[in-house]
Design an enzyme around this catalytic site. Structure first.
Site, PDB file in Angstrom:
ATOM      1  N   LYS A  95      34.400  49.809  44.175  1.00 25.19           N
ATOM      2  CA  LYS A  95      34.733  50.204  45.545  1.00 25.19           C
ATOM      3  C   LYS A  95      33.441  50.400  46.319  1.00 25.19           C
ATOM      4  O   LYS A  95      32.351  50.363  45.773  1.00 25.19           O
ATOM      5  CB  LYS A  95      35.516  51.540  45.562  1.00 25.19           C
ATOM      6  CG  LYS A  95      36.780  51.544  44.774  1.00 25.19           C
ATOM      7  CD  LYS A  95      37.900  50.796  45.458  1.00 25.19           C
ATOM      8  CE  LYS A  95      39.114  50.763  44.561  1.00 25.19           C
ATOM      9  NZ  LYS A  95      39.705  49.482  44.349  1.00 25.19           N
ATOM     10  N   SER A 102      41.314  44.469  46.199  1.00 25.02           N
ATOM     11  CA  SER A 102      41.068  45.686  46.962  1.00 25.02           C
ATOM     12  C   SER A 102      39.759  45.645  47.722  1.00 25.02           C
ATOM     13  O   SER A 102      39.519  46.490  48.573  1.00 25.02           O
ATOM     14  CB  SER A 102      41.073  46.895  46.031  1.00 25.02           C
ATOM     15  OG  SER A 102      40.003  46.803  45.118  1.00 25.02           O
TER      16      SER A 102
END
Lengths: 166, 222
Positions: free
Chosen positions: B138, B90
């Site tokens: 993230k 991701s």
């Protein structure tokens, strides 16, 4: 003379670090004493009561419906809130106020819990900011140690009608 | 009486024990004063006394080391810094560009986020709001008060509430981030990833830069 003072200072610093680390491990992984303030958990916990909180349930994911938990506030991560768990993930929660005619439900999403204070009239809780992630829970309160007139395990919720087991 | 007992003790072990000297005979090397019956020169007793003392000393040293080393190490890993392996795609191409062949190992800095201060563009690790047993890594796109143009969220524009941040993975479409679960509370913040430590050819400091296509619609503090 200087070496003696320096040696003593180092030893003091060493002891401080060591006891500070032991205190951190104790508070983080075992539990500690907490003072609660605010009227949102009356009558179970009054303002300026001192209670005992344990953190083992959080680490082993043993928090259940009806537990009183301490959590980080979702809008201010530096302050803590103290509420009761009304619903776990997947539970159906009544989100209307008693005056509404139509009942409205919502489901608690995965990984979240629904918190409410015992003093429903005077409590900012999940009815206001929604369900909070389980990761914000810090510990579970299970014992009150002050005032001495109220010493002992904590009572059940006075709002039993809020629990709906579906 | 005493002399006879001494003699029998000596003959029992087969060695002759010198009588203990007293007074100024002790100056210099002298004889070792032995007291009966706990003489360390007797073999059987010597073995048992020494092994008992050895076990107790070891146990004491172990306890002392345990209670000093373990809390300090645990506190350091919880509060200062730790190391973690990144899994998943991701955050490509910043992290794990090789996919499943080689996972990056990053240095997670807890000390920088002890007051929950993050900047836009930081790569942070946080507790997943959907699964509290898992940590996700993230990039911070927006802070409280900003308005974000979302990619795949149910609302087109979202204003980040107070005490929350908006995080996204660099690999849009392959990332489970705020576009799925909305803004996350700062209380879930775990650490700030500052460096890649492994593999050695990817040793670098991670920059806090916002991807240019994710510039904000409106920033809170201007």
């Amino acid at each position: 003379m200087l070496r003696g003072v320096l040696g003593k200072t180092f030893r003091l610093v060493g002891y401080t670090i060591q006891y500070g680390c032991i205190a951190h491990c104790a508070f983080e992984y075992v539990g500690g004493v907490v003072m609660c303030s605010g009227p949102s958990m009356e009558p179970t916990i009054q303002n300026s009561d001192i209670v005992f909180a344990e953190n083992l349930s959080r680490h082993f994911y043993g928090i259940q419906r009806g537990d009183i938990v301490i959590a980080k506030s979702p809008s201010d991560p530096k302050s803590n809130i103290c509420k009761r768990v009304i619903g776990l993930e997947g539970d159906k929660i009544l989100t209307n106020s008693p005056s509404d005619f139509f009942k409205s439900h919502s489901y608690v999403p995965t990984g979240h819990v629904w918190l409410e204070g015992d003093n429903l009239q005077n409590s900012t809780d999940s009815r206001y900011y929604g369900p909070i992630p389980y990761g914000l829970i810090r510990g579970r309160i299970f014992f009150k140690i002050w005032p001495l007139s109220d010493f002992g395990f904590l009572r059940e919720s006075p709002n039993g009608h809020r629990f709906s087991d579906d | 009486m005493v002399a006879s007992r001494r003699l029998t003790a000596a003959t029992r072990t087969g060695r002759r024990l010198a009588p203990p000297r007293q007074g100024f005979g002790q100056i210099g090397r002298g004889h070792k004063i032995t007291t009966y019956p706990f003489s360390p020169r007797k073999n059987g007793r010597k073995g048992m006394a020494q092994s008992q003392g050895w076990v107790r000393r070891y146990f004491k040293a172990f306890c002392k080391g345990f209670f000093v080393a373990v809390p300090v190490a645990v506190t350091f890993l919880d509060r200062v810094a730790c190391v973690a392996r990144v899994e998943g795609a991701s955050m490509q191409p910043s992290l794990n560009p090789g996919g499943s062949q080689s996972s990056d190992v990053v240095l997670l800095n807890h000390w920088k986020v002890r007051n929950f201060e993050v900047q836009r563009g930081d790569i942070v690790s946080l507790v997943s709001p959907k699964n509290p047993e898992q940590k996700i890594i993230k990039r911070v796109i927006a802070l409280e008060g900003d308005i974000v143009k979302t990619m795949g969220h149910k609302n087109r524009y979202v204003k980040v509430p107070r005490g929350h941040i908006w995080v996204e993975g660099d690999h849009h479409g392959h990332s489970f981030d705020s576009n799925s679960f909305g803004p996350v509370s700062l209380g879930l913040l775990h650490a700030h990833a500052t460096h890649i430590l492994w593999p050695p050819e990817r040793w670098q400091k991670l920059e806090s830069v916002l991807p240019p296509e994710r510039l904000l619609v409106q920033s809170a503090a201007e």
